[in-house]
Design a protein around this motif. Structure first.
Motif, short mmCIF file in Angstrom:
data_model
loop_
_atom_site.label_atom_id
_atom_site.label_comp_id
_atom_site.label_asym_id
_atom_site.label_seq_id
_atom_site.Cartn_x
_atom_site.Cartn_y
_atom_site.Cartn_z
N ASN A 74 0.85 -1.18 0.00
CA ASN A 74 0.00 0.00 0.00
C ASN A 74 0.89 1.22 0.00
O ASN A 74 0.75 2.12 0.80
N TYR A 76 1.95 3.56 -2.44
CA TYR A 76 2.04 4.78 -3.23
C TYR A 76 1.45 5.97 -2.48
O TYR A 76 0.56 5.82 -1.65
N ASP A 78 -0.72 9.22 -2.43
CA ASP A 78 -1.79 9.85 -3.19
C ASP A 78 -1.33 11.25 -3.63
O ASP A 78 -0.89 12.05 -2.80
N HIS A 80 -2.96 13.73 -4.50
CA HIS A 80 -3.75 14.83 -3.94
C HIS A 80 -3.35 15.13 -2.51
O HIS A 80 -3.43 16.26 -2.05
N GLU A 81 -2.87 14.08 -1.81
CA GLU A 81 -2.28 14.28 -0.49
C GLU A 81 -1.01 15.12 -0.65
O GLU A 81 -0.77 16.06 0.10
N ARG A 83 -0.31 17.26 -2.97
CA ARG A 83 -0.67 18.65 -3.26
C ARG A 83 -1.11 19.37 -1.99
O ARG A 83 -0.70 20.50 -1.73
N ALA A 84 -1.95 18.70 -1.18
CA ALA A 84 -2.45 19.33 0.04
C ALA A 84 -1.28 19.69 0.96
O ALA A 84 -1.26 20.77 1.56
N LEU A 87 0.83 22.77 -0.54
CA LEU A 87 0.14 24.03 -0.85
C LEU A 87 0.81 25.28 -0.25
O LEU A 87 1.16 26.22 -0.95
N ASP A 91 3.07 28.03 -2.38
CA ASP A 91 2.60 29.43 -2.42
C ASP A 91 3.74 30.37 -2.03
O ASP A 91 3.98 31.38 -2.68
N HIS A 115 0.29 20.12 -9.36
CA HIS A 115 -0.01 21.38 -8.68
C HIS A 115 0.73 22.50 -9.40
O HIS A 115 1.85 22.31 -9.85
N HIS A 116 0.07 23.64 -9.50
CA HIS A 116 0.66 24.77 -10.22
C HIS A 116 0.26 26.06 -9.49
O HIS A 116 -0.92 26.26 -9.21
N VAL A 117 1.23 26.85 -9.13
CA VAL A 117 0.96 28.16 -8.52
C VAL A 117 1.38 29.23 -9.52
O VAL A 117 2.49 29.19 -10.04
N LEU A 127 -4.16 27.52 -15.58
CA LEU A 127 -3.78 26.46 -14.66
C LEU A 127 -3.32 25.23 -15.45
O LEU A 127 -4.02 24.76 -16.35
N VAL A 129 -2.48 22.21 -14.20
CA VAL A 129 -2.65 20.93 -13.51
C VAL A 129 -3.20 19.90 -14.49
O VAL A 129 -4.14 20.18 -15.23
N ALA B 339 -7.77 13.80 1.28
CA ALA B 339 -7.28 14.12 -0.07
C ALA B 339 -7.68 13.04 -1.07
O ALA B 339 -7.84 13.30 -2.27
N GLU B 342 -10.56 13.10 -3.90
CA GLU B 342 -10.33 13.60 -5.25
C GLU B 342 -9.82 12.48 -6.17
O GLU B 342 -10.23 12.39 -7.33
N THR B 343 -8.96 11.63 -5.64
CA THR B 343 -8.45 10.50 -6.42
C THR B 343 -9.59 9.59 -6.84
O THR B 343 -9.70 9.21 -8.00
N SER B 426 -7.40 22.97 -1.75
CA SER B 426 -6.36 22.12 -2.33
C SER B 426 -6.98 21.03 -3.20
O SER B 426 -6.27 20.31 -3.88
N ASN B 428 -8.45 20.15 -6.34
CA ASN B 428 -8.52 20.75 -7.68
C ASN B 428 -9.83 20.41 -8.39
O ASN B 428 -10.43 21.27 -9.05
N ARG B 444 -8.09 31.48 -6.29
CA ARG B 444 -7.46 31.24 -4.99
C ARG B 444 -6.30 32.21 -4.79
O ARG B 444 -5.46 32.33 -5.67
N MET B 446 -2.77 33.81 -2.93
CA MET B 446 -1.53 33.17 -2.55
C MET B 446 -1.38 32.95 -1.06
O MET B 446 -0.73 32.03 -0.64
N ALA B 479 -3.03 32.86 -6.88
CA ALA B 479 -2.21 31.64 -6.92
C ALA B 479 -2.74 30.67 -7.96
O ALA B 479 -1.98 29.90 -8.54
N ALA B 480 -4.06 30.68 -8.17
CA ALA B 480 -4.65 29.78 -9.16
C ALA B 480 -6.01 30.31 -9.55
O ALA B 480 -6.66 31.03 -8.78
N GLU B 481 -6.43 29.97 -10.76
CA GLU B 481 -7.76 30.36 -11.22
C GLU B 481 -8.36 29.23 -12.04
O GLU B 481 -7.70 28.67 -12.92
#
Lengths: 254, 514
Positions: A74, A76, A78, A80-81, A83-84, A87, A91, A115-117, A127, A129, B339, B342-343, B426, B428, B444, B446, B479-481
């Motif tokens: 188990n 890998y 995630d 999205h984790e 990215r969270a 963040l 920034d 993730h993209h700022v 964006l 992403v 999180a 989302e996956t 966070s 997306n 969002r 920054m 920071a994002a749109e």
């Protein structure tokens, strides 16, 4: 024909033994079940214990399966984790560098942007992403190729296209570039993917020191590498950010 | 620190310190002139549940924690009080405290905004008119969240308190007042003030005059002697006395959601922000007029800067957003981390026909139907857990759409863009879905800590650290749109299905009184 490695076969047999029947077994039970000398069995168990595959109960001295085995199935992270956790740090990196920041992971022989700022000016930006970037020419891709063995074998087997006059495509030159990246701890892309664009990236590790992604600062080559030299404070900021995200993922200080 | 490193370091100051006295913790953040975070310190306090539905805080513990996190943040920043130009306050709203002005001792634990012990009292206060009895004056329905009825409960239930209050020995305040009074000296000359945003959550302030409403005070039964002076959100109330920030001006107070509106620099009419946490709070700036809501929203004060006229806002809240994801994780076990929703949701293209309306304790704005309960509808054998995960995220987006529609109806202003903050930004897929359902860009900023930033901004304006709101706007960074990608037909069809699902929730609880 390759000969099988006896100690690995014995270790596998021990794990199967501990997985079935009684949950905890003493050293002599294990040794006699497998027809091994106690000393031999103990040596293998100790190695498995160091790797976390086996645990020894402090009170009874008996052995049981270790937590690391559960994690293996188990393992890998995630995205999205990821990215969270990234963040806040990404920034701040965008804010302090004045450039855009990307977080990428290995995905289908390329870099997936998770993730993209935006660059902190008032310009319209889109964006990115979900976009893919090549492994062999971008700063993110090179970091992943240098640190992740799967990425490395993928990039060496793939055709490395030349996007600009500066793209490094020849296998030997590419390998020595990866050596340099591993030695210095970061990678750069000076107009090797897109004309006029430069980037710096550093690896993100999880708590088992596995390379799970990379973070990069990307901008116009005139700002990121004025006069052909990367701004040293930019390199420091990217590495700080990658370390901060790694720490949040549980990686020790390094 | 003014060396060659312009990256990754902060200037040598000066700085603004913001205190966020929140529901679960107190925090202090030090900001520099660009609005960047220099240091943070945080400490949680105990949640006290004496009975089902009752929630209290120990105000003494809170004040000790506030002092601790202020000292912590200043030390972490490596600065002294000389580097700090002002202190700003933001706070959990409506939480109510009474204390003895001679000893500084609270007479009872603070009654937290979630506490429902005044439900029956609120019904009684509604008389024959009902929960809108004071709405024209205050912009609020008579509900247990708000401070006024909580004050009355304390006066009725703490022995001898009413007499002491009428003698003038007792002070009332929301947490802004408690922190400011203590910061400015407490029993040794502490100032007893509140700001217009916090006062607008008491059910006691008249929105049109910005003064305590005498008729309401006598209806609810609260002696004027306990009330703090109502001041603007951005002015110097006094200087800190004692402690690590001795002598620094205390220069702002804003309720947490209003502070986030300020931190998001929603200074123009029609600008709105939405904060996505356990629940969601959306506020829209309606300019110089308090807009009455006929669609279940609250009318509240957004902010007031010094002697400028107050700026009003419409507020809509969604009770269950982040907590629905937590419920999927903890109660349903469909995901292992928040999180991961989302996956799972991203593994399918759409909701597969499933809709999830999380009316766990009834429907809130714009419906206000306590008889509703949650439903998952549209189930077929085709639907997988991934479709349900998608429906979970869509529920948050559709509820935002409903609040935004209500705001447009009440104010006549179309939403041009939504500024978002909070933990769920966070996600997306959620942010993209939000843009799709609203048919408006979602942006969002920054700095994620918009609440503390708002308090810092207001305090900085009061002492001239920043010249005006334009300077604050210039600090705001995108920071994002996320831009809408859904075609109009799909949006209309999906919205219709969502509204059908909402209908299915109503009337589940039979009226217990009939």
């Amino acid at each position: 024909m390759a000969k099988n490695i006896q100690s690995l076969e014995r270790a596998a047999a021990m794990l199967r033994l501990l997985a079935g029947g009684e949950r905890r077994l003493g050293l002599s039970d294990i040794a006699s079940s497998l027809g091994l000398a106690k000393g031999t069995a103990h040596g293998i168990l100790r190695t498995l214990q160091l790797e976390g595959f086996v645990e020894q109960d402090a009170a009874s001295g008996r052995y049981q399966l270790g937590a690391e085995l559960l994690r293996l199935g188990n393992s890998y992270l995630d995205v999205h984790e990821l990215r969270a956790r990234a963040l806040v740090w990404t920034d701040d990196l965008a804010r302090s560098s004045g450039e855009s920041v990307h977080l990428g992971v290995l995905h289908q022989h390329g870099v997936l942007i998770v993730h993209h700022v935006f660059r902190p000016d008032d310009s319209r930006q889109v964006l990115e992403v979900g976009a893919m970037q090549p492994l062999h020419s971008t700063a993110l891709g090179k970091v992943l190729s240098a640190y992740d063995p799967v990425a490395h074998s993928e990039v060496m087997e793939a055709e490395r296209r030349s996007f600009t006059g500066r793209t490094v495509t020849e296998a030997g030159a590419f390998e020595s570039m990866l050596d340099l990246i591993r030695a210095q701890g970061w990678a750069a892309d000076a107009e090797e993917t897109w004309e006029g664009v430069a980037a710096v990236a550093a690896p993100v590790h999880d708590r088992r020191r596995m390379p799970v992604g990379a973070v990069a600062v990307t901008g116009a080559v005139e700002r990121v590498a004025p006069g052909g030299t990367l701004r040293p404070e930019l390199i420091a900021s990217v590495r700080d950010c990658a370390r901060a995200v790694s720490r949040d993922l549980g990686a020790g200080r390094f | 620190m003014t060396d060659a490193h312009t990256t990754g370091t902060h200037g040598s100051g000066p700085f603004i310190a913001a205190i966020d006295q929140g529901t679960t913790s107190s925090r202090c953040i030090v900001f520099d002139k660009d609005g960047r975070i220099v240091s943070v310190d945080q400490k949680e306090h105990e949640q006290i549940f004496p009975k089902p539905g009752w929630v209290e805080h120990d105000a003494t513990e809170i004040w000790e924690n506030v002092q601790e996190v202020v000292a912590g943040a200043i030390v972490k920043a490596g600065i002294t009080s000389a580097d700090v130009k002002a202190i700003g306050i933001t706070n959990q709203r409506e939480t109510t405290l009474l204390w003895d002005k001679n000893t500084g001792e609270p007479v009872h634990n603070a009654l937290v905004w979630q506490d429902t012990r005044t439900d029956a009292l609120c019904k009684e206060l509604g008389r024959n008119v009902g929960q809108d009895r004071f709405r024209r004056e205050t912009g609020l329905p008579l509900a247990s969240y708000f401070a006024g009825p909580k004050v009355r409960w304390l006066l009725d239930n703490v022995e001898g308190l009413r007499e002491r209050a009428e003698r003038g020995d007792i002070l009332f305040g929301t947490m802004d007042s408690w922190v400011i009074w203590n910061l400015t000296g407490g029993t040794d000359g502490g100032v007893h003030v509140t700001d217009v945003t916090n006062a607008s959550r008491t059910l006691l302030m008249n929105l049109h005059t910005m003064a305590w409403d005498e008729k309401i005070l006598s209806s609810i039964g609260i002696p004027a002697a306990v009330l703090p002076e109502i001041r603007s959100s951005a002015e110097v109330y006094g200087n800190a006395k004692g402690g690590i920030l001795d002598g620094v001006p205390v220069a702002s107070a804003l309720g947490d959601q209003q502070a986030a509106l300020f931190g998001q620099t929603c200074f123009s009419e029609g600008e709105a922000k939405s904060t996505y946490g356990t629940g969601t709070f959306m506020l829209m700036n309606t300019g110089g007029t308090p807009v009455n809501s006929y669609n279940g929203l609250l009318t509240t004060v957004g902010y007031q800067i010094g002697d400028q006229p107050p700026v009003y806002a419409l507020e809509g809240s969604i009770a269950v957003t982040g907590s629905l994801v937590q419920w999927m994780r903890d109660q349903m076990g469909l995901i292992k981390s928040a999180a991961e929703i989302e996956t799972l949701a991203s593994s399918v293209e759409d909701n597969g026909g499933a809709y999830f309306v999380p009316a766990f304790s009834g429907l809130f704005a714009p419906y206000w139907r306590p008889d509703a309960r949650g439903v998952i509808t549209g189930l077929t054998r085709y639907v997988t857990k991934a479709h349900i995960a998608r429906a979970v995220l869509e529920a948050t987006a559709w509820q935002t759409r409903e609040i935004s529609d209500a705001m447009t109806k009440d104010s006549g202003v179309e939403l041009t863009a939504l500024k978002v903050d909070g933990g769920m930004t966070s996600n997306n897929l959620l942010m993209q879905t939000l843009a799709d359902f609203l048919d408006a860009p979602v942006v969002r900023p920054m700095v994620a800590e918009t609440t503390c930033l708002g308090a810092a901004y207001a305090a900085g304006l009061a002492v001239g650290f920043w010249p005006d709101t334009d300077a604050l706007r210039a600090n705001w960074r995108r920071a994002a749109e996320w831009t809408p990608r859904m075609d109009a037909d799909t949006r209309a069809r999906e919205y219709k299905s969502w509204l059908k699902a909402v209908e299915r929730t109503m009337g589940w609880i039979e009226d217990e009184e009939s």
